[in-house]
Design an enzyme around this catalytic site. Structure first.
Site, PDB file in Angstrom:
ATOM      1  CG  HIS A  46      -2.224  -0.836   0.977  1.00  0.00           C
ATOM      2  ND1 HIS A  46      -2.972  -1.075   2.086  1.00  0.00           N
ATOM      3  CD2 HIS A  46      -2.122  -1.801   0.654  1.00  0.00           C
ATOM      4  CE1 HIS A  46      -4.105  -1.935   1.887  1.00  0.00           C
ATOM      5  NE2 HIS A  46      -3.268  -2.749   0.626  1.00  0.00           N
ATOM      6  CD  GLU A  48      -1.627   3.894   3.457  1.00  0.00           C
ATOM      7  OE1 GLU A  48      -1.693   2.871   2.861  1.00  0.00           O
ATOM      8  OE2 GLU A  48      -2.401   4.324   4.178  1.00  0.00           O
ATOM      9  CB  CYS A  76      -6.818  -0.639   5.528  1.00  0.00           C
ATOM     10  SG  CYS A  76      -4.784  -1.190   4.958  1.00  0.00           S
ATOM     11  CB  CYS A  79      -1.711   1.543   6.395  1.00  0.00           C
ATOM     12  SG  CYS A  79      -1.230   0.602   4.818  1.00  0.00           S
TER      13      CYS A  79
END
Length: 148
Positions: A46, A48, A76, A79
């Site tokens: 992701h 992040e 999420c 993360c």
């Protein structure tokens, strides 16, 4: 957040869900990331996570004390967990994520008192622009699928 938006647009151009993130320390960007789970065959890639990895390499430490993370979409659970382990001080996100958001939309891990780290969280920065990047991407994808 403008740099995170540029990274999100780059991810979208590569066929990834357009999310971008940057890590900032003392006013300087020290880490950049954009979504890459498809191209990297990595469910943890992701934006992040990529930005945290980049910042850790840049600073030479997995603890990112005093750093802030800016991301175009509400983080999420995965993360947020990584942000806690990195000791991120502040998280600023753009668009809310009503499907997987762990900073207020579904639940808020940042307010969980049983966790040993807490970051300041702010949502909604350039939310309309961040959301439009995502909605335009998915509209284009639906149109492509319909044309097939």
């Amino acid at each position: 957040m403008r740099e995170a938006l540029a990274l999100a647009r780059e991810a979208g151009a590569m066929g990834e869900v357009p999310v971008g993130a940057v890590v900032v320390k003392d006013g300087e960007i020290v880490g950049r990331g954009s979504n890459a789970p498809i191209s990297r065959h990595d469910p943890s890639a992701h934006a992040e996570m990529m930005a945290l990895r980049d910042a850790a390499l840049h600073l030479g430490n997995y603890r990112l004390v005093g750093c802030e993370l800016y991301v175009t979409l509400e983080p999420c659970v995965m993360c947020v967990g990584a942000m806690f382990h990195a000791r991120i001080a502040r998280v600023v996100y753009g668009a809310h994520d009503p499907k997987t958001g762990a900073a207020g939309s579904i639940f808020n891990l940042f307010t969980e008192t049983r966790l040993n780290h807490h970051a300041r969280i702010e949502g909604g920065l350039l939310a309309e622009e961040c959301g439009k990047v995502l909605s335009d991407f998915f509209a284009m994808r639906r149109a492509q699928q319909k044309a097939q």
